[in-house]
Design an enzyme around this catalytic site. Structure first.
Site, PDB file in Angstrom:
ATOM      1  N   GLU A 244       5.089  -7.136  -0.908  1.00  0.00           N
ATOM      2  CA  GLU A 244       4.371  -8.258  -0.294  1.00  0.00           C
ATOM      3  C   GLU A 244       2.856  -8.045  -0.376  1.00  0.00           C
ATOM      4  O   GLU A 244       2.091  -8.997  -0.481  1.00  0.00           O
ATOM      5  CB  GLU A 244       4.851  -8.446   1.157  1.00  0.00           C
ATOM      6  CG  GLU A 244       6.236  -9.087   1.171  1.00  0.00           C
ATOM      7  CD  GLU A 244       7.198  -8.499   2.186  1.00  0.00           C
ATOM      8  OE1 GLU A 244       6.754  -7.944   3.203  1.00  0.00           O
ATOM      9  OE2 GLU A 244       8.423  -8.594   1.943  1.00  0.00           O
TER      10      GLU A 244
ATOM     11  N   HIS B 102       3.655  -1.950  -1.044  1.00  0.00           N
ATOM     12  CA  HIS B 102       4.806  -2.825  -0.766  1.00  0.00           C
ATOM     13  C   HIS B 102       4.672  -4.122  -1.580  1.00  0.00           C
ATOM     14  O   HIS B 102       3.557  -4.608  -1.793  1.00  0.00           O
ATOM     15  CB  HIS B 102       4.871  -3.141   0.736  1.00  0.00           C
ATOM     16  CG  HIS B 102       6.158  -3.810   1.101  1.00  0.00           C
ATOM     17  ND1 HIS B 102       6.364  -5.150   0.921  1.00  0.00           N
ATOM     18  CD2 HIS B 102       7.319  -3.306   1.570  1.00  0.00           C
ATOM     19  CE1 HIS B 102       7.608  -5.450   1.291  1.00  0.00           C
ATOM     20  NE2 HIS B 102       8.208  -4.345   1.680  1.00  0.00           N
TER      21      HIS B 102
ATOM     22  N   GLY C 294      14.555  -9.589   1.201  1.00  0.00           N
ATOM     23  CA  GLY C 294      14.680 -10.752   2.081  1.00  0.00           C
ATOM     24  C   GLY C 294      15.509 -11.879   1.504  1.00  0.00           C
ATOM     25  O   GLY C 294      15.497 -12.995   2.022  1.00  0.00           O
TER      26      GLY C 294
ATOM     27  N   ASN D 230      10.849  -1.318   8.325  1.00  0.00           N
ATOM     28  CA  ASN D 230       9.593  -2.049   8.118  1.00  0.00           C
ATOM     29  C   ASN D 230       9.708  -3.387   8.845  1.00  0.00           C
ATOM     30  O   ASN D 230      10.397  -4.290   8.380  1.00  0.00           O
ATOM     31  CB  ASN D 230       9.379  -2.256   6.601  1.00  0.00           C
ATOM     32  CG  ASN D 230       8.152  -3.096   6.307  1.00  0.00           C
ATOM     33  OD1 ASN D 230       7.368  -3.412   7.214  1.00  0.00           O
ATOM     34  ND2 ASN D 230       7.974  -3.456   5.049  1.00  0.00           N
TER      35      ASN D 230
ATOM     36  N   GLU E 191      12.089  -0.840  -4.429  1.00  0.00           N
ATOM     37  CA  GLU E 191      12.450  -2.105  -3.799  1.00  0.00           C
ATOM     38  C   GLU E 191      12.321  -3.226  -4.833  1.00  0.00           C
ATOM     39  O   GLU E 191      11.214  -3.759  -5.034  1.00  0.00           O
ATOM     40  CB  GLU E 191      11.515  -2.406  -2.629  1.00  0.00           C
ATOM     41  CG  GLU E 191      11.507  -1.356  -1.549  1.00  0.00           C
ATOM     42  CD  GLU E 191      10.997  -1.923  -0.220  1.00  0.00           C
ATOM     43  OE1 GLU E 191      11.811  -2.051   0.692  1.00  0.00           O
ATOM     44  OE2 GLU E 191       9.818  -2.259  -0.131  1.00  0.00           O
TER      45      GLU E 191
HETATM   46  P1  13P Z   1      14.759  -6.723   3.515  1.00  0.00           P
HETATM   47  O1  13P Z   1      15.612  -5.570   3.999  1.00  0.00           O
HETATM   48  O2  13P Z   1      14.563  -7.798   4.536  1.00  0.00           O
HETATM   49  O3  13P Z   1      15.234  -7.251   2.195  1.00  0.00           O
HETATM   50  O4  13P Z   1      13.274  -6.125   3.260  1.00  0.00           O
HETATM   51  C1  13P Z   1      13.149  -4.973   2.506  1.00  0.00           C
HETATM   52  C2  13P Z   1      11.747  -4.525   2.582  1.00  0.00           C
HETATM   53  O5  13P Z   1      10.840  -5.200   2.108  1.00  0.00           O
HETATM   54  C3  13P Z   1      11.466  -3.255   3.271  1.00  0.00           C
HETATM   55  O6  13P Z   1      10.167  -2.832   3.036  1.00  0.00           O
END
Ligand code: 13P
Length: 253
Positions: A99, A97, A175, A11, A169
Site C-alpha cells: 500500500e 508494504h 484484502g 498489520n 505479499e
Molecule cells: P490481508 O490479510 O487483509 O489480505 O492483508 C495482508 C497485508 O497487507 C498485511 O500486511
C-alpha cells in the site's frame, strides 16, 4: 536444516480506535501468552501505540510501527522519526508494504533508504515485497520480487541480516480474499531464500525468516505454514479479530 521460529505479524493498517485497539491488543496478549512457539508482533496505527504498549508490555507481544521517516528530526511535516518510535517501545518496522509502494508511491530508492536507516537505528525490519496481478500474469513474478529484495537490501551487510524479516505479499492477494496457493507461495519463498544464499551465504539464507501475507485466515494458515520456506504470516483483515488472529497464532506455534 535450521529451525526458524515463526513470526506472526498483525498489520492493523488504518483501522481501530483507541478503545477497540486496546481491547484487541489485550486479546492478542492473551493468545500469545499461551502460544510459546512463535513471535507475535502487532502494528497498530501511530496514535494508539503508547496506549497499546501499556496493554502488551507484560506479554510476549512486541510492538511495531507501520511507517516512519528516515531522518533524525527536522522539517518533515506529518512524519514520525525512529527516535519517537523508540520512545514508545516500538522495536519492529514495516517497510515497502504494497500500500505504501502503490497507493503512497514509495520508490525502491526511498524503501532502500528506510531499510538502511532503520537497521542503523537497531530496529527489526520487515521488508515487504510482492508482485501485482498484471506482473504475475505476464510471468514476471520472480523478476519483480527478487528485484525488490535486491534493492531493499542494497545496503544491508551480512551481520545485519539477523534483524531482517522478509514478507512476501502478492499484491493481488491483499484484502481480496484470494490467497496464493501454498505451492505458489512456497515457490516464491524458496526463490527468495536462494537469492539470499547467493547475495550473502547459506547461513543467512537458512536463518532469515520469510513470512507470507495476503488473505491469511485461520482456515488457510496451517497449509501455508506447513511449507518448508514459509515462516509465519503478516496478517491484515484477520488480525482485526482477536479470535481469528489467535487461531492463526495457534496454527503457527
Ligand atoms: P490481508 O490479510 O487483509 O489480505 O492483508 C495482508 C497485508 O497487507 C498485511 O500486511
Amino acid at each position: 536444516m535450521m529451525q526458524r521460529r515463526p513470526i506472526i505479524g498483525g498489520n492493523w493498517k488504518m483501522n481501530t480506535n483507541l478503545e477497540t485497539g486496546m481491547a484487541l491488543a489485550s486479546q492478542v496478549a492473551d493468545a500469545a501468552s499461551t502460544a510459546k512457539g512463535c513471535d507475535v508482533v502487532i502494528y497498530p496505527p501511530f496514535p494508539a501505540l503508547q496506549a497499546i504498549d501499556s496493554v502488551i508490555s507484560s506479554s510476549p507481544v512486541t510492538l511495531g510501527a507501520q511507517n516512519f521517516w528516515p531522518e533524525d528530526c527536522g522539517a518533515f511535516t506529518g512524519e514520525v522519526s525512529c527516535e519517537m518510535l523508540t520512545d514508545l517501545c516500538v522495536t519492529s518496522l514495516l517497510i515497502g508494504h504494497s500500500e505504501r509502494r502503490h497507493v503512497l508511491h514509495e520508490s525502491d530508492v526511498l524503501i532502500a533508504k528506510k531499510v538502511d536507516f532503520a537497521i542503523r537505528m537497531d530496529f527489526q525490519v520487515v521488508l515487504c515485497v510482492g508482485e501485482t496481478l498484471v506482473q504475475r500474469e505476464a510471468g514476471n513474478t520472480l523478476e519483480i520480487v527478487l528485484g525488490q529484495v535486491q534493492s531493499g537490501l542494497e545496503s544491508v551487510k551480512h551481520d545485519s541480516m539477523k534483524n531482517i524479516v522478509i514478507a512476501y505479499e502478492p499484491v493481488w492477494a491483499i484484502g481480496t480474499g484470494k490467497t496464493a496457493s501454498a505451492e505458489d507461495a512456497q515457490a516464491v519463498h524458496s526463490a527468495i531464500r536462494q537469492e539470499l544464499a547467493s547475495r550473502y551465504d547459506d547461513d543467512v539464507a537458512s536463518s532469515t525468516r520469510i513470512q507470507y501475507g495476503g488473505s491469511v485466515k485461520p482456515d488457510n494458515a496451517k497449509e501455508l505454514f506447513a511449507c518448508s520456506d514459509i515462516d509465519g504470516a503478516l496478517v491484515g483483515g484477520a488480525a482485526l479479530s482477536g479470535e481469528s488472529f489467535a487461531a492463526i497464532i495457534e496454527a503457527a506455534c
